[in-house]
Design a protein around this motif. Sequence first.
Motif, PDB file in Angstrom:
ATOM      1  N   ASP A   5      -5.246  -2.904  -1.180  1.00 15.38           N
ATOM      2  CA  ASP A   5      -5.596  -1.495  -1.013  1.00 15.38           C
ATOM      3  C   ASP A   5      -7.025  -1.336  -0.516  1.00 15.38           C
ATOM      4  N   SER A  54       3.271   0.563  -3.864  1.00 12.65           N
ATOM      5  CA  SER A  54       2.641  -0.047  -5.044  1.00 12.65           C
ATOM      6  C   SER A  54       3.101   0.628  -6.336  1.00 12.65           C
ATOM      7  N   PHE A  58      -1.430   6.198  -2.149  1.00 11.37           N
ATOM      8  CA  PHE A  58      -2.513   5.351  -1.652  1.00 11.37           C
ATOM      9  C   PHE A  58      -3.826   6.110  -1.505  1.00 11.37           C
ATOM     10  N   SER A 112       0.828  -1.204   0.000  1.00  8.75           N
ATOM     11  CA  SER A 112       0.000   0.000   0.000  1.00  8.75           C
ATOM     12  C   SER A 112       0.865   1.257   0.000  1.00  8.75           C
TER      13      SER A 112
END
Length: 205
Positions: free
Chosen positions: A129, A80, A179, A77
Amino acid sequence: MPTYDGAETTLETVECEKDVGVNIDSKLKFDKHIQTQVNKANQLVGLIRRSFRYLDDKSFCLLFKALVRPHLEYASSVWSPYKKKDIESVENVQRRATKMLPNLKDLSYEESLKLLKLPTLRYRRLRGDMIETYKILNNIYDERASSGIFTLSSGSTTRGHSLKLVKNRSRLDLKQYYFTNRVVEVWNSFPETIVTAKNIQKKTR
């Protein structure tokens, strides 16, 4: 001399620092971290290949999930990948690993995953996520750490569910993939039954 926590300490400027297992570079692009994790994962795939003369589908899945995949998912998260080359670099670990199985050598990656009942790593990151978003919005984490991460939509005419998020505007392309921004569109597309589920294991029709 600058001070830190009351003690006279010189703070060194560095290009990359490792914190809680994640290599954080000065530009927040995580290129070094991604490459490091991909290299570790590939080394473990090689170790499995050398250690087992024959692998069936079940044994492969157990070994890959336990030894390899965690290196490609831990704290994803945060880091990524959003660049195509990095997304492919991570996915190629699993793609190459499936070729260890004799019965899958002539199949496409998609066909191999279907037989093994494995999702793509890209899908796994997206799923992760969404789980993190659910936990934050449902106060599963300590509120002192999670409070203020997201902004809920307050518009009375807003269509969608009751936990719809506001996407922050950003001048920098990089920030679009943070995120808190990248999860908004997918989260907002869910039905009410998903976002208000009693727990993340609950299945809906």
